[in-house]
Write an enzyme that holds these catalytic residues in place. Sequence first.
Site, PDB file in Angstrom:
ATOM      1  N   CYS A 155      30.845 -24.648 -10.615  1.00 48.58           N
ATOM      2  CA  CYS A 155      30.008 -23.650 -11.304  1.00 48.58           C
ATOM      3  C   CYS A 155      29.620 -22.487 -10.398  1.00 48.58           C
ATOM      4  O   CYS A 155      29.159 -21.451 -10.884  1.00 48.58           O
ATOM      5  CB  CYS A 155      28.761 -24.309 -11.878  1.00 48.58           C
ATOM      6  N   HIS A 180      23.221 -19.445 -13.668  1.00 49.68           N
ATOM      7  CA  HIS A 180      24.248 -20.314 -14.247  1.00 49.68           C
ATOM      8  C   HIS A 180      23.741 -20.940 -15.543  1.00 49.68           C
ATOM      9  O   HIS A 180      22.686 -21.565 -15.575  1.00 49.68           O
ATOM     10  CB  HIS A 180      24.631 -21.392 -13.232  1.00 49.68           C
ATOM     11  N   ASN A 223      27.767 -25.121 -21.177  1.00 48.31           N
ATOM     12  CA  ASN A 223      28.047 -24.889 -19.764  1.00 48.31           C
ATOM     13  C   ASN A 223      29.548 -24.633 -19.588  1.00 48.31           C
ATOM     14  O   ASN A 223      30.354 -25.542 -19.785  1.00 48.31           O
ATOM     15  CB  ASN A 223      27.610 -26.130 -18.971  1.00 48.31           C
TER      16      ASN A 223
HETATM   17  N1  ACO Z   1      21.966 -37.651 -27.167  1.00 50.78           N
HETATM   18  C1  ACO Z   1      21.007 -38.571 -27.317  1.00 50.78           C
HETATM   19  N2  ACO Z   1      20.566 -39.330 -26.304  1.00 50.78           N
HETATM   20  C2  ACO Z   1      21.149 -39.127 -25.100  1.00 50.78           C
HETATM   21  C3  ACO Z   1      22.150 -38.176 -24.888  1.00 50.78           C
HETATM   22  C4  ACO Z   1      22.566 -37.429 -25.981  1.00 50.78           C
HETATM   23  N3  ACO Z   1      23.522 -36.483 -25.881  1.00 50.78           N
HETATM   24  N4  ACO Z   1      22.523 -38.211 -23.589  1.00 50.78           N
HETATM   25  C5  ACO Z   1      21.760 -39.137 -22.987  1.00 50.78           C
HETATM   26  N5  ACO Z   1      20.934 -39.702 -23.913  1.00 50.78           N
HETATM   27  C6  ACO Z   1      19.949 -40.756 -23.713  1.00 50.78           C
HETATM   28  C7  ACO Z   1      20.249 -41.619 -22.520  1.00 50.78           C
HETATM   29  O1  ACO Z   1      21.177 -42.629 -22.868  1.00 50.78           O
HETATM   30  C8  ACO Z   1      18.880 -42.172 -22.215  1.00 50.78           C
HETATM   31  O2  ACO Z   1      18.622 -43.219 -23.096  1.00 50.78           O
HETATM   32  P1  ACO Z   1      17.876 -44.557 -22.564  1.00 50.78           P
HETATM   33  O3  ACO Z   1      16.531 -44.070 -22.109  1.00 50.78           O
HETATM   34  O4  ACO Z   1      17.851 -45.407 -23.789  1.00 50.78           O
HETATM   35  O5  ACO Z   1      18.738 -45.063 -21.458  1.00 50.78           O
HETATM   36  C9  ACO Z   1      17.927 -41.018 -22.565  1.00 50.78           C
HETATM   37  O6  ACO Z   1      18.688 -40.153 -23.426  1.00 50.78           O
HETATM   38  C10 ACO Z   1      17.464 -40.247 -21.377  1.00 50.78           C
HETATM   39  O7  ACO Z   1      18.580 -39.964 -20.567  1.00 50.78           O
HETATM   40  P2  ACO Z   1      18.465 -39.099 -19.273  1.00 50.78           P
HETATM   41  O8  ACO Z   1      19.811 -39.001 -18.628  1.00 50.78           O
HETATM   42  O9  ACO Z   1      17.328 -39.616 -18.448  1.00 50.78           O
HETATM   43  O10 ACO Z   1      18.033 -37.708 -19.914  1.00 50.78           O
HETATM   44  P3  ACO Z   1      17.572 -36.421 -19.192  1.00 50.78           P
HETATM   45  O11 ACO Z   1      16.261 -36.009 -19.705  1.00 50.78           O
HETATM   46  O12 ACO Z   1      17.761 -36.510 -17.700  1.00 50.78           O
HETATM   47  O13 ACO Z   1      18.623 -35.360 -19.729  1.00 50.78           O
HETATM   48  C11 ACO Z   1      20.628 -34.226 -19.066  1.00 50.78           C
HETATM   49  C12 ACO Z   1      20.005 -35.553 -19.482  1.00 50.78           C
HETATM   50  C13 ACO Z   1      20.476 -33.238 -20.212  1.00 50.78           C
HETATM   51  C14 ACO Z   1      22.112 -34.446 -18.780  1.00 50.78           C
HETATM   52  C15 ACO Z   1      19.878 -33.718 -17.824  1.00 50.78           C
HETATM   53  O14 ACO Z   1      19.841 -34.709 -16.818  1.00 50.78           O
HETATM   54  C16 ACO Z   1      20.522 -32.495 -17.262  1.00 50.78           C
HETATM   55  O15 ACO Z   1      20.489 -31.455 -17.868  1.00 50.78           O
HETATM   56  N6  ACO Z   1      21.129 -32.569 -16.056  1.00 50.78           N
HETATM   57  C17 ACO Z   1      21.852 -31.494 -15.501  1.00 50.78           C
HETATM   58  C18 ACO Z   1      23.262 -31.741 -15.841  1.00 50.78           C
HETATM   59  C19 ACO Z   1      24.111 -30.507 -15.929  1.00 50.78           C
HETATM   60  O16 ACO Z   1      23.679 -29.445 -16.341  1.00 50.78           O
HETATM   61  N7  ACO Z   1      25.362 -30.681 -15.566  1.00 50.78           N
HETATM   62  C20 ACO Z   1      26.327 -29.667 -15.716  1.00 50.78           C
HETATM   63  C21 ACO Z   1      27.215 -29.585 -14.564  1.00 50.78           C
HETATM   64  S1  ACO Z   1      26.383 -29.125 -13.098  1.00 50.78           S
HETATM   65  C22 ACO Z   1      25.689 -27.689 -13.382  1.00 50.78           C
HETATM   66  O17 ACO Z   1      26.256 -26.904 -14.073  1.00 50.78           O
HETATM   67  C23 ACO Z   1      24.423 -27.382 -12.786  1.00 50.78           C
END
Ligand code: ACO
Length: 328
Positions: free
Chosen positions: A114, A255, A285
Amino acid sequence: MKRARIVGTGRSVPPKVLTNADLAKMVATSDEWIAERTGIRQRHILDPSLAASDLAADAGKKACAAAGVAAGDVDCIIVGTVTGDCPFPSTATFVQKKLGARAGGCAFDLSAACAGFLYGISIADAFIRTGQFKNVLVVGVEVLSRIVDWTDRSTCVLFGDGAGAVLMTADDSGRRGLLSTHLFADGALTEVLLQPAGGSREPISAEAIAAKRHLVHMNGREVYKHAVRNMTASAKTALDANGLTAGDVAWVIGHQANLRILEGVSDRVGIGMDRFFINVDRYGNTSSASLPTALDEAIEQGKIHDGDILLFTALGGGLAWASAAVRW
Ligand code: ACO
């Protein structure tokens, strides 16, 4: 003083749209969950008959046209991508052919996920300021839909396909152009976000495919934490290096990974969200395509004016992150 300046931009986004509602029919998710956690409402998906270089060449053509530079006058093509046409040759060479750019000019890819676009303009800046090349096309392109696990709700909702491009050339006035770039990486964090199989460490095999190791693996929480911290730090580095304050910045082009990450950066840098350009809701993204696509849209919407200070910041797999300051 000679500076490198962006004189044309372009983007190419595939017409097919995949909404959150569409995704809810594929995995256990909902529009509410995705929108609340990420700000994403839809993403674009490339037709299977096309590849990264098709999007990249289209965006590149538009950037050249906007700059008034003929493709034949492009000396160097730099493509930031982690989803190129094939492992080799470079996607940039396919783009060179599709554009009709100068044979014998240089063309290469760079891999900084990214942060790829910011790494790319930093290299272009060095080429231009030393006089090695005059017209440099920098493209960020991704076809992430090809490496996403469409059964994994924690990753498949995040990504989209697209390309953005800028044509850079020298500005001898020294007033406008790229003021600085700062590039960073931390190889201790390679495991946080990667596509494990498909290279020399773990070549493609039936076992790798069965275990889905040819697809994106991510520790979302870790990425989130590092993204907020390092995009903030690199943005502040850019401001400090140029003697600028938060109040000097007209627009932050951050980003477009996740709206909450950008809100976290906004809080910590002290620049309100009204000065953050946002299009993650419509594109998801798109990794290295995210910044040039956002820049192109911001220009198209008439948001950017001569003399504006733009602050760019991004982080991605590597982890690699970067910032840039531009006087438009
Ligand atoms: N829909 C519904 N529920 C979901 C989904 C979904 N799409 N994805 C995960 N969950 C659930 C999980 O299974 C978990 O359930 P559980 O509590 O029963 O185990 C719950 O939601 C919470 O999951 P977390 O992973 O803790 O959720 P979080 O609040 O951290 O959000 C996310 C996840 C959106 C991926 C967040 O961590 C994030 O934005 N991270 C950055 C990732 C990113 O942007 N990556 C891109 C590449 S790198 C970059 O560009 C910077």
